[in-house]
Scaffold this active site. Structure first.
Site, PDB file in Angstrom:
ATOM      1  N   GLN A 128       0.834  -1.220   0.000  1.00 19.40           N
ATOM      2  CA  GLN A 128       0.000   0.000   0.000  1.00 19.40           C
ATOM      3  C   GLN A 128       0.860   1.258   0.000  1.00 19.40           C
ATOM      4  OE1 GLN A 128      -3.132   0.593  -0.490  1.00 19.40           O
ATOM      5  NE2 GLN A 128      -3.699  -1.553  -0.690  1.00 19.40           N
ATOM      6  N   SER A 129       2.056   1.179  -0.563  1.00 16.78           N
ATOM      7  CA  SER A 129       2.979   2.318  -0.549  1.00 16.78           C
ATOM      8  C   SER A 129       2.395   3.550  -1.244  1.00 16.78           C
ATOM      9  CB  SER A 129       4.275   1.898  -1.249  1.00 16.78           C
ATOM     10  OG  SER A 129       5.056   3.036  -1.543  1.00 16.78           O
ATOM     11  N   ASN A 130       2.361   4.662  -0.520  1.00 17.55           N
ATOM     12  CA  ASN A 130       1.959   5.941  -1.130  1.00 17.55           C
ATOM     13  C   ASN A 130       3.030   6.436  -2.089  1.00 17.55           C
ATOM     14  OD1 ASN A 130      -0.466   6.371   0.505  1.00 17.55           O
ATOM     15  ND2 ASN A 130       0.983   6.553   2.210  1.00 17.55           N
ATOM     16  N   ALA A 182       5.028   4.574  -3.924  1.00 15.04           N
ATOM     17  CA  ALA A 182       4.941   3.822  -5.180  1.00 15.04           C
ATOM     18  C   ALA A 182       3.818   4.393  -6.050  1.00 15.04           C
ATOM     19  CB  ALA A 182       4.699   2.341  -4.885  1.00 15.04           C
TER      20      ALA A 182
END
Ligand code: PLP
Length: 326
Positions: free
Chosen positions: A71-73, A75
């Site tokens: 859930q990387s912001n 990325a």
């Protein structure tokens, strides 16, 4: 400052949290809405990307390669920037088995990024895996550019150094200066940038970082390394007296990406009292830490504290029940 590519909607608004301040009892609380830097680009990462991208473009790269949690912001913001600039994007995301296609992970796909999933035990090898992806791209006549986790490197740090200059201009209009600025700490680039910017602008306030994983002892050398790299890029040695690092420690809870009920309560409290949405991974924990420290009287005597909302709203959708994959 190094060259900057305007990507974010700036300056981000600053607002007073009147009802929350009354509830918390203590200095006036204010918020800087870096969740408003854009929709697809929402959050703090785009400020770093504004400085990282010129370097990538200057090097003639045509594909952005980066990594993060599922859930990387960071990325998702990188995928959005790549799409806006017509670049390719490969994301190396670590996940447990069969991650739900929602939140940032869903948006990565819609934004056209090529997502490669790795297992949590492959996380320590991320840099080598990304180098491998660049070699693969080179074999296809393309040129990859590796962004480290969270775009936190010397050049990425410039994003929040510039944000302090923006803040100083806003304070001049407001007619006062904040006594303290509080931000979450994930990979450290935001805090490092704020500390650097404070030193360069001569801001009188104190900057506090709230580790949302690990602790202050873990982050101190990370921050020192980032500040040294940033100083080398600027060619200005950092005045050690201005490089002071302050943490609100002890609020990482169950660790990265894991929430405790009291943190979610703080998110709901801010939502109901102020109509402002925080996120579970970063800003919810940081706000929870700030409110807890206010209760302990840590900031007694200060007039105004600025909380930096670093974004992350799409992370809230991980609380949706898993869907069948659409
Ligand atoms: C990445 C991130 C942070 C942490 O910032 P760092 O510069 O990595 O320390 C904070 N908030 C949100 C929403 C983020 O995505």
């Amino acid at each position: 400052m190094p060259p900057r590519l305007p990507l974010a909607c700036l300056p981000t608004p600053i607002a007073r949290l009147e009802r929350l301040s009354r509830l918390a009892g203590g200095p006036e609380l204010w918020i800087k809405r870096d969740d408003h830097t854009g929709i697809e680009l929402s959050g703090n990462k785009v400020r770093k990307l504004e400085f990282v991208l010129p370097e990538a473009l200057e090097a003639g790269c045509d594909t952005l390669v980066t990594c993060g949690g599922i859930q990387s912001n960071h990325a998702r913001a990188t995928a959005a920037v790549a799409a806006r600039l017509g670049l390719g994007c490969v994301l190396l995301l670590d996940a447990g088995p069969d991650p739900a296609l929602q939140g940032n992970y869903l948006l990565d796909q819609w934004l056209g990024a090529e997502v490669r999933l790795i297992r949590p035990d492959q996380v320590p090898a991320r840099m080598e895996l990304m180098a491998g992806i660049c070699a693969e791209l080179a074999g296809r006549g393309r040129k990859g550019y590796i962004l480290p986790l969270g775009a936190s490197n010397g050049i990425g740090v410039m994003g929040y150094a510039a944000a302090v200059a923006e803040l100083c201009a806003q304070e001049a209009e407001l007619g006062f200066r904040f006594d303290a600025v509080v931000c979450p700490v994930g990979s450290g680039g935001t805090l490092a940038g704020l500390v650097l910017g404070r030193a360069r602008c001569g801001h009188p306030g104190t900057i506090y970082g709230v580790p949302i994983a690990e602790d202050a002892a873990y982050f101190r050398p990370v921050l020192e390394g980032l500040l040294a790299d940033a100083a080398a890029i600027l060619g200005e040695p950092m005045d050690p007296a201005r490089a002071e690092l302050n943490f609100l420690d002890g609020y990482a809870g169950r660790g990265y990406g894991l929430s405790r009920p009291e943190e979610l309560d703080s998110i709901r409290l801010v939502a109901r009292t102020e109509g402002i949405l925080l996120d579970p991974v970063y800003t919810g924990k940081a706000m929870h830490g700030l409110l807890a420290e206010l209760r302990k009287g840590r900031f007694a005597g200060l007039d105004r504290i600025l909380f930096l909302h670093t974004g992350g709203l799409f992370g809230n959708f991980q609380f949706l029940p898993p869907t069948s994959g659409h």
